[in-house]
Design a protein around this motif. Structure first.
Motif, mmCIF file in Angstrom:
data_model
loop_
_atom_site.group_PDB
_atom_site.id
_atom_site.type_symbol
_atom_site.label_atom_id
_atom_site.label_comp_id
_atom_site.label_asym_id
_atom_site.label_seq_id
_atom_site.Cartn_x
_atom_site.Cartn_y
_atom_site.Cartn_z
ATOM 1 N N VAL A 1 0.849 -1.206 0.000
ATOM 2 C CA VAL A 1 0.000 0.000 0.000
ATOM 3 C C VAL A 1 0.878 1.248 0.000
ATOM 4 O O VAL A 1 0.642 2.198 -0.759
ATOM 5 C CB VAL A 1 -0.963 0.015 1.216
ATOM 6 C CG1 VAL A 1 -1.823 1.261 1.207
ATOM 7 C CG2 VAL A 1 -1.826 -1.223 1.237
ATOM 8 N N TRP A 2 1.926 1.234 0.846
ATOM 9 C CA TRP A 2 2.841 2.394 0.857
ATOM 10 C C TRP A 2 3.463 2.597 -0.522
ATOM 11 O O TRP A 2 3.529 3.708 -1.033
ATOM 12 C CB TRP A 2 3.949 2.193 1.900
ATOM 13 C CG TRP A 2 3.534 2.611 3.271
ATOM 14 C CD1 TRP A 2 3.250 1.795 4.325
ATOM 15 C CD2 TRP A 2 3.319 3.950 3.739
ATOM 16 N NE1 TRP A 2 2.885 2.544 5.420
ATOM 17 C CE2 TRP A 2 2.922 3.873 5.084
ATOM 18 C CE3 TRP A 2 3.432 5.213 3.145
ATOM 19 C CZ2 TRP A 2 2.635 4.996 5.862
ATOM 20 C CZ3 TRP A 2 3.153 6.330 3.910
ATOM 21 C CH2 TRP A 2 2.756 6.222 5.244
ATOM 22 N N ILE B 1 -2.820 5.605 5.588
ATOM 23 C CA ILE B 1 -1.701 5.685 4.646
ATOM 24 C C ILE B 1 -2.092 6.588 3.475
ATOM 25 O O ILE B 1 -1.335 7.482 3.066
ATOM 26 C CB ILE B 1 -1.300 4.271 4.140
ATOM 27 C CG1 ILE B 1 -0.870 3.398 5.326
ATOM 28 C CG2 ILE B 1 -0.202 4.368 3.091
ATOM 29 C CD1 ILE B 1 -0.545 1.956 4.985
ATOM 30 N N VAL B 2 -3.295 6.383 2.958
ATOM 31 C CA VAL B 2 -3.764 7.190 1.819
ATOM 32 C C VAL B 2 -3.832 8.664 2.244
ATOM 33 O O VAL B 2 -3.381 9.560 1.512
ATOM 34 C CB VAL B 2 -5.134 6.677 1.322
ATOM 35 C CG1 VAL B 2 -5.736 7.614 0.292
ATOM 36 C CG2 VAL B 2 -4.973 5.272 0.750
ATOM 37 N N TRP B 3 -4.337 8.925 3.444
ATOM 38 C CA TRP B 3 -4.408 10.310 3.942
ATOM 39 C C TRP B 3 -3.004 10.917 4.007
ATOM 40 O O TRP B 3 -2.767 12.053 3.585
ATOM 41 C CB TRP B 3 -5.060 10.349 5.329
ATOM 42 C CG TRP B 3 -5.027 11.725 5.927
ATOM 43 C CD1 TRP B 3 -5.924 12.726 5.715
ATOM 44 C CD2 TRP B 3 -4.006 12.267 6.787
ATOM 45 N NE1 TRP B 3 -5.539 13.862 6.382
ATOM 46 C CE2 TRP B 3 -4.360 13.612 7.054
ATOM 47 C CE3 TRP B 3 -2.844 11.762 7.350
ATOM 48 C CZ2 TRP B 3 -3.585 14.453 7.864
ATOM 49 C CZ3 TRP B 3 -2.070 12.587 8.151
ATOM 50 C CH2 TRP B 3 -2.445 13.920 8.410
ATOM 51 N N GLU C 1 -1.647 11.802 0.567
ATOM 52 C CA GLU C 1 -2.321 12.992 0.004
ATOM 53 C C GLU C 1 -1.847 14.254 0.719
ATOM 54 O O GLU C 1 -1.673 15.303 0.106
ATOM 55 C CB GLU C 1 -3.847 12.845 0.085
ATOM 56 C CG GLU C 1 -4.407 11.889 -0.934
ATOM 57 C CD GLU C 1 -3.774 12.030 -2.322
ATOM 58 O OE1 GLU C 1 -3.782 13.149 -2.891
ATOM 59 O OE2 GLU C 1 -3.233 11.025 -2.837
ATOM 60 N N MET C 2 -1.599 14.164 2.021
ATOM 61 C CA MET C 2 -1.078 15.301 2.786
ATOM 62 C C MET C 2 0.309 15.686 2.237
ATOM 63 O O MET C 2 0.608 16.854 2.019
ATOM 64 C CB MET C 2 -1.023 14.905 4.260
ATOM 65 C CG MET C 2 -0.540 15.938 5.245
ATOM 66 S SD MET C 2 1.230 15.905 5.545
ATOM 67 C CE MET C 2 1.532 14.224 6.001
ATOM 68 N N LEU C 3 1.136 14.670 1.970
ATOM 69 C CA LEU C 3 2.479 14.949 1.423
ATOM 70 C C LEU C 3 2.366 15.609 0.049
ATOM 71 O O LEU C 3 3.076 16.563 -0.265
ATOM 72 C CB LEU C 3 3.275 13.639 1.277
ATOM 73 C CG LEU C 3 3.877 13.062 2.554
ATOM 74 C CD1 LEU C 3 4.439 11.662 2.298
ATOM 75 C CD2 LEU C 3 4.991 13.973 3.073
#
Ligand SMILES: Cc1ncc(COP(=O)(O)O)c(C=O)c1O
Length: 408
Positions: free
Chosen positions: A316-317, A393-395, A398-400
């Motif tokens: 996922v990462w 992880i998805v959040w 997206e933050m990055l």
């Protein structure tokens, strides 16, 4: 201190691999503290210390089919490195060490002497022994031979790799190994703090070969990479290379300052019988709470599901993070398992260390803890815990992306 809540994408410097609320650890703290919360290290060791040393032997050298492993425990990671350096001297009689540029082994004076960062060493140079020969760590993401690396698959080899860098390295290793002064090669199987750098797959087997030929001991510093950080139990498992000594810390207990240098019995037996005073010890060595926590963690590590969970989280990462490659100033996204780095450079290839520093601060305002890394400070380092859910992880990614776009 302000009552804010954060998602820690560093898992506390790579320690809290199972997160900050693991029930098994909380229970273990409570039970062990009520039974015995301090012991007498090596003078009257607790049974827990014996059990931990036996468990570490099973997980390392016995599992690798290399006989028994013997352990020297410590508190911080750098102490495990220093125990390994002392063992190498006692076992070979040779004082010098080969280490690598960009490698981080801790900041006690022994460990600092073999840490490949000028920044950490130079203020203290006059008190340091020059016992290390620093060789370049083979870094495929910026190949010194200009080989094509773009689109490189994650496991670390250049697309057009011969690999020329390793031929030069082999020559230097042989010359030093035959000098009669060098007793050990100390290496991180993947550079952690140095920027999440994966060496080419031939690197560790090459070190093993040259050490066998020249009689140097091979020491793996797996303080960061150990216990599933990079996918397998230890990073050296992926390369099928068995070291002579392995240094462990951080995730060993998942929370408590305890470290270990585990070595083949053949080398560890170079330590003489105590003639009264222990030659190597410290007040908190073999701390019962640390040993109990490490044993609890080792039980978790022994379950096959742990490897499967790391592999799934790593996928996922990887899928999410590699989408950042198209963002401006992202020079590389690399990693494995739960150890990832996003390297920032401008259009001329200059490292953007200041920008990484600002992003670390901005991420706090967004509710996430990030770390900067790399010798040039230009790598956003992610060493998350296994406990993160997919939506977290998805959040985080997206933050990055949002932070990267903010300044582009
Ligand atoms: C590979 C490696 N070795 C040694 C150390 C030093 O460990 P400690 O800070 O516990 O002394 C670290 C810490 O980051 C590390 O990553």
């Amino acid at each position: 201190m302000d009552g804010n809540r954060y998602l820690d994408l560093s898992s506390g410097f790579g320690v809290a691999t199972t997160g900050f609320g693991a029930e098994s650890l909380i229970r273990c703290y409570q039970e062990q503290a009520s039974r015995l919360y301090h012991g007498m290290g090596d003078v009257h060791p607790t049974l827990l210390k014996v059990e931990l040393c036996e468990a570490l032997s099973r997980m390392t050298f016995e599992r690798w089919g290399a006989g028994q492993g013997r352990t020297i425990l410590g508190s911080a990671g750098f102490e495990a490195v220093e125990a390994a350096l002392k063992t190498a001297l006692l076992a070979t009689g040779k004082p010098e060490v080969i280490a690598f540029t960009g490698a981080y082994h801790g900041l006690g004076y022994g460990a600092l002497s073999v840490t490949g960062w000028t920044e950490f060493r130079s203020p203290f140079r006059t008190q340091l022994r020059e016992l290390a020969h620093f060789l370049p760590y083979p870094a495929c993401h910026r190949c010194p031979y200009g080989k094509k690396t773009e689109g490189r698959p994650v496991p670390g080899a250049c697309v057009e790799c011969d690999p020329s860098c390793l031929a030069d390295l082999e020559e230097s290793l042989r010359v030093l190994g035959r000098s009669g002064r060098v007793g050990a090669v100390l290496v991180e199987p993947m550079l952690g703090r140095g920027g999440e750098i994966l060496p080419p797959p031939e690197f560790l087997p090459l070190l093993r070969r040259v050490c066998d030929e020249t009689g140097m001991l091979l020491i793996f510093d797996e303080i960061y990479t150990g216990f599933y950080r990079t996918g397998p139990l230890f990073a050296c498992d992926a390369a099928h290379v068995v070291p002579d000594l392995i240094c462990l810390g951080k995730a060993l207990s998942g929370s408590f300052p305890i470290s270990a240098c585990v070595g083949k019995a053949r080398w560890m037996d170079a330590w003489p019988e105590s003639a009264g005073e222990a030659l190597h010890t410290s007040t908190f060595l073999g701390h019962p709470v640390g040993c109990a926590l490490a044993l609890t963690m080792l039980k978790e590590w022994e379950q096959v599901e742990t490897a499967e969970r790391v592999a799934a989280a790593g996928r996922v990462w990887e899928e999410s993070l590699t989408t950042l490659r198209s963002c401006q100033d992202v020079a590389d996204v690399r990693g494995r398992g739960l150890a990832w780095g996003v390297e920032l450079r401008d259009a001329w290839g200059n490292p953007l260390g200041g920008r990484v520093g600002r992003m670390v601060e901005e991420a706090l305002a967004e509710g996430a803890i990030l770390l900067g890394g790399g010798v040039e400070g230009n790598v956003i380092t992610l060493s998350p815990s296994l406990a993160l859910r997919e939506e977290e992880i998805v959040w985080a990614v997206e933050m990055l992306r949002e932070l990267l776009q903010r300044r582009a």
